[in-house]
Design a protein around this motif. Structure first.
Motif, mmCIF file in Angstrom:
data_model
loop_
_atom_site.group_PDB
_atom_site.id
_atom_site.type_symbol
_atom_site.label_atom_id
_atom_site.label_comp_id
_atom_site.label_asym_id
_atom_site.label_seq_id
_atom_site.Cartn_x
_atom_site.Cartn_y
_atom_site.Cartn_z
ATOM 1 N N LYS A 77 0.829 -1.206 0.000
ATOM 2 C CA LYS A 77 0.000 0.000 0.000
ATOM 3 C C LYS A 77 0.865 1.258 0.000
ATOM 4 C CE LYS A 77 -3.821 2.146 2.612
ATOM 5 N NZ LYS A 77 -3.228 3.458 2.970
ATOM 6 N N PHE A 78 1.847 1.312 0.880
ATOM 7 C CA PHE A 78 2.656 2.526 0.997
ATOM 8 C C PHE A 78 3.548 2.719 -0.221
ATOM 9 C CE2 PHE A 78 6.151 5.182 2.636
ATOM 10 C CZ PHE A 78 5.394 6.269 3.052
ATOM 11 N N ALA A 79 4.087 1.635 -0.746
ATOM 12 C CA ALA A 79 4.925 1.753 -1.942
ATOM 13 C C ALA A 79 4.125 2.307 -3.111
ATOM 14 C CB ALA A 79 5.517 0.395 -2.296
ATOM 15 N N LEU A 80 2.924 1.800 -3.308
ATOM 16 C CA LEU A 80 2.078 2.278 -4.397
ATOM 17 C C LEU A 80 1.691 3.739 -4.190
ATOM 18 C CD1 LEU A 80 -0.209 -0.862 -4.773
ATOM 19 C CD2 LEU A 80 1.469 -0.061 -6.451
ATOM 20 N N GLU A 81 1.325 4.089 -2.965
ATOM 21 C CA GLU A 81 0.955 5.473 -2.675
ATOM 22 C C GLU A 81 2.137 6.426 -2.875
ATOM 23 O OE1 GLU A 81 -0.515 5.226 1.293
ATOM 24 O OE2 GLU A 81 -2.563 4.690 0.682
ATOM 25 N N SER A 82 3.346 5.898 -2.709
ATOM 26 C CA SER A 82 4.548 6.723 -2.840
ATOM 27 C C SER A 82 5.001 6.883 -4.285
ATOM 28 C CB SER A 82 5.687 6.113 -2.011
ATOM 29 O OG SER A 82 5.325 6.048 -0.643
ATOM 30 N N GLY A 83 4.450 6.066 -5.176
ATOM 31 C CA GLY A 83 4.778 6.209 -6.588
ATOM 32 C C GLY A 83 5.575 5.075 -7.193
ATOM 33 N N LEU A 84 5.892 4.054 -6.407
ATOM 34 C CA LEU A 84 6.546 2.876 -6.959
ATOM 35 C C LEU A 84 5.509 1.924 -7.541
ATOM 36 C CD1 LEU A 84 9.190 1.937 -4.217
ATOM 37 C CD2 LEU A 84 9.681 2.779 -6.521
ATOM 38 N N LYS A 85 5.913 1.142 -8.528
ATOM 39 C CA LYS A 85 5.132 -0.002 -8.973
ATOM 40 C C LYS A 85 5.620 -1.210 -8.179
ATOM 41 C CE LYS A 85 4.754 1.930 -13.619
ATOM 42 N NZ LYS A 85 5.070 1.734 -15.067
ATOM 43 N N VAL A 86 4.777 -2.230 -8.080
ATOM 44 C CA VAL A 86 5.077 -3.332 -7.159
ATOM 45 C C VAL A 86 4.972 -4.682 -7.846
ATOM 46 C CG1 VAL A 86 4.260 -4.558 -5.094
ATOM 47 C CG2 VAL A 86 4.397 -2.064 -5.080
ATOM 48 N N MET A 87 6.011 -5.506 -7.656
ATOM 49 C CA MET A 87 5.920 -6.934 -7.925
ATOM 50 C C MET A 87 5.558 -7.594 -6.598
ATOM 51 S SD MET A 87 9.257 -7.588 -10.361
ATOM 52 C CE MET A 87 10.205 -6.085 -10.007
ATOM 53 N N PHE A 88 4.314 -8.035 -6.488
ATOM 54 C CA PHE A 88 3.787 -8.583 -5.241
ATOM 55 C C PHE A 88 3.881 -10.100 -5.292
ATOM 56 C CE2 PHE A 88 -0.333 -10.100 -3.246
ATOM 57 C CZ PHE A 88 0.196 -10.209 -1.976
ATOM 58 N N CYS A 89 4.691 -10.673 -4.396
ATOM 59 C CA CYS A 89 4.983 -12.108 -4.431
ATOM 60 C C CYS A 89 4.091 -12.890 -3.471
ATOM 61 C CB CYS A 89 6.435 -12.355 -4.067
ATOM 62 S SG CYS A 89 7.628 -11.543 -5.140
ATOM 63 N N ILE A 90 3.623 -14.022 -3.964
ATOM 64 C CA ILE A 90 2.835 -14.948 -3.162
ATOM 65 C C ILE A 90 3.335 -16.362 -3.442
ATOM 66 C CG2 ILE A 90 0.783 -13.468 -3.125
ATOM 67 C CD1 ILE A 90 -0.378 -15.191 -5.349
ATOM 68 N N GLY A 91 2.985 -17.305 -2.567
ATOM 69 C CA GLY A 91 3.394 -18.675 -2.822
ATOM 70 C C GLY A 91 3.301 -19.538 -1.579
ATOM 71 N N GLU A 92 3.248 -20.838 -1.791
ATOM 72 C CA GLU A 92 3.056 -21.795 -0.707
ATOM 73 C C GLU A 92 4.320 -22.586 -0.424
ATOM 74 O OE1 GLU A 92 2.422 -24.518 -4.251
ATOM 75 O OE2 GLU A 92 2.426 -22.369 -3.780
ATOM 76 N N LEU A 93 4.454 -23.058 0.814
ATOM 77 C CA LEU A 93 5.526 -23.949 1.211
ATOM 78 C C LEU A 93 5.244 -25.369 0.709
ATOM 79 C CD1 LEU A 93 5.788 -22.723 4.911
ATOM 80 C CD2 LEU A 93 7.445 -22.226 3.102
ATOM 81 N N LEU A 94 6.270 -26.201 0.697
ATOM 82 C CA LEU A 94 6.103 -27.576 0.218
ATOM 83 C C LEU A 94 5.059 -28.315 1.036
ATOM 84 C CD1 LEU A 94 6.919 -29.917 -1.604
ATOM 85 C CD2 LEU A 94 8.769 -30.429 0.005
ATOM 86 N N GLU A 95 5.110 -28.182 2.361
ATOM 87 C CA GLU A 95 4.142 -28.912 3.188
ATOM 88 C C GLU A 95 2.719 -28.426 2.948
ATOM 89 O OE1 GLU A 95 6.514 -26.237 6.171
ATOM 90 O OE2 GLU A 95 6.893 -27.319 4.279
ATOM 91 N N GLN A 96 2.580 -27.149 2.598
ATOM 92 C CA GLN A 96 1.244 -26.630 2.290
ATOM 93 C C GLN A 96 0.732 -27.194 0.969
ATOM 94 O OE1 GLN A 96 2.438 -22.512 2.596
ATOM 95 N NE2 GLN A 96 1.502 -22.285 4.622
ATOM 96 N N ARG A 97 1.607 -27.300 -0.034
ATOM 97 C CA ARG A 97 1.184 -27.924 -1.297
ATOM 98 C C ARG A 97 0.818 -29.376 -1.079
ATOM 99 N NH1 ARG A 97 1.000 -28.146 -6.857
ATOM 100 N NH2 ARG A 97 1.234 -25.895 -7.010
ATOM 101 N N GLU A 98 1.637 -30.114 -0.329
ATOM 102 C CA GLU A 98 1.379 -31.532 -0.112
ATOM 103 C C GLU A 98 0.097 -31.760 0.678
ATOM 104 O OE1 GLU A 98 5.031 -32.850 1.655
ATOM 105 O OE2 GLU A 98 5.935 -33.313 -0.305
ATOM 106 N N ALA A 99 -0.306 -30.759 1.472
ATOM 107 C CA ALA A 99 -1.547 -30.853 2.242
ATOM 108 C C ALA A 99 -2.755 -30.347 1.460
ATOM 109 C CB ALA A 99 -1.411 -30.069 3.544
ATOM 110 N N GLY A 100 -2.533 -29.954 0.188
ATOM 111 C CA GLY A 100 -3.637 -29.468 -0.637
ATOM 112 C C GLY A 100 -4.083 -28.065 -0.296
ATOM 113 N N LEU A 101 -3.174 -27.259 0.274
ATOM 114 C CA LEU A 101 -3.545 -25.931 0.764
ATOM 115 C C LEU A 101 -3.069 -24.792 -0.141
ATOM 116 C CD1 LEU A 101 -2.723 -26.433 4.571
ATOM 117 C CD2 LEU A 101 -4.972 -26.514 3.469
ATOM 118 N N THR A 102 -2.581 -25.117 -1.333
ATOM 119 C CA THR A 102 -2.019 -24.074 -2.194
ATOM 120 C C THR A 102 -2.997 -22.929 -2.420
ATOM 121 O OG1 THR A 102 -0.507 -25.579 -3.326
ATOM 122 C CG2 THR A 102 -1.115 -23.567 -4.491
ATOM 123 N N SER A 103 -4.206 -23.250 -2.863
ATOM 124 C CA SER A 103 -5.185 -22.197 -3.159
ATOM 125 C C SER A 103 -5.500 -21.370 -1.924
ATOM 126 C CB SER A 103 -6.461 -22.813 -3.717
ATOM 127 O OG SER A 103 -6.229 -23.418 -4.964
#
Length: 251
Positions: free
Chosen positions: A115-141
């Motif tokens: 939020k603050f980066a965008l308000e300040s005038g930067l563009k943002v590469m916003f990263c998301i992702g799951e851990l291996l145990e989360q994928r194996e547990a079917g929790l990716t989504s």
């Protein structure tokens, strides 16, 4: 994907010195790619951002690897979006798995930073992702949507035009393991469907969702063929001449 310009980011992480970075800039300056078809951004260590920005061809933008949710203050070791802009950066990577899992940044803090980066005038590469145990547990989504929801609750719809979403399964970062094109496409498609339902159909159609996780010159073309993969956030391979091959993955 006609309305979404291909996007390739290079995250140099904590690597390089003046000599090696100078050589890498020379490779990028001499590399052939079509800037009307592909947007390219590199993220050097903060100490070298100004140097890279001054010596890099203007068709390639410069990013910082993180920034704090304040303009100034007693935050030892941090940098602000204003400082990033002052030395020529146009982008910030926020929410990278190393910031989340090594440095303990929460979803809520990352949303504040976005939020603050965008308000300040930067563009943002916003990263998301799951851990291996989360994928194996079917929790990716569940995991990636929770991370998206924090930012949805923090920023306006208009602000999303300056966001690129980077899906990076944590188990595939720096491990040599890569999600198959089909695995990556499945998550990208789910993210786009979520954006259509929770933000707007228009935003879902124009927001670029890029993939990161051991992307290299050998697998980039197969990944780029997927309908909902709009580019890459590249780690180790962005430090090598092969990065030019990845930039041209869609051509």
């Amino acid at each position: 994907m006609a309305s979404r310009k291909f996007f390739v980011g290079g995250n140099w992480k904590m690597n390089g010195d003046r000599e090696s970075i100078g050589s890498l800039v020379q490779v990028l300056n001499n590399g052939e790619f079509n800037p009307t078809e592909t947007e390219v951004v590199v993220a050097p260590p903060m100490l070298y951002v100004g140097l890279v920005q001054q010596s890099l061809r203007p068709e390639i933008a410069v990013s910082v690897q993180t920034c704090h949710a304040a303009a100034k203050g007693a935050f030892t070791g941090e940098i602000s979006p204003q400082m990033a802009l002052d030395v020529g950066a146009q982008w910030a990577i926020i929410g990278h798995s190393e910031r989340r899992n090594v440095f303990g940044e929460s979803d809520a803090l990352i949303a504040q930073k976005v939020k603050f980066a965008l308000e300040s005038g930067l563009k943002v590469m916003f990263c998301i992702g799951e851990l291996l145990e989360q994928r194996e547990a079917g929790l990716t989504s569940e995991v990636v949507i929770r991370q998206m929801e924090e930012v949805r609750n923090a920023i306006s719809l208009a602000a999303w035009q300056n966001v690129v979403v980077a899906y990076e399964p944590v188990w595939a970062i720096g491990t040599g393991k890569t999600a198959t094109p089909e695995q990556a496409q499945e998550v990208h498609h789910q993210l786009r469907e979520w954006m259509a339902a929770q933000l707007s159909a228009e935003l879902a159609s124009v927001t670029r969702i890029i993939y990161g996780g051991s992307v290299n010159a050998n697998n980039c073309r197969d990944l780029a063929k997927q309908e909902d993969i709009d580019g890459f956030l590249v780690g180790g391979a962005s430090l090598k001449p092969d990065f030019i091959t990845i930039i041209n993955a869609q051509s």
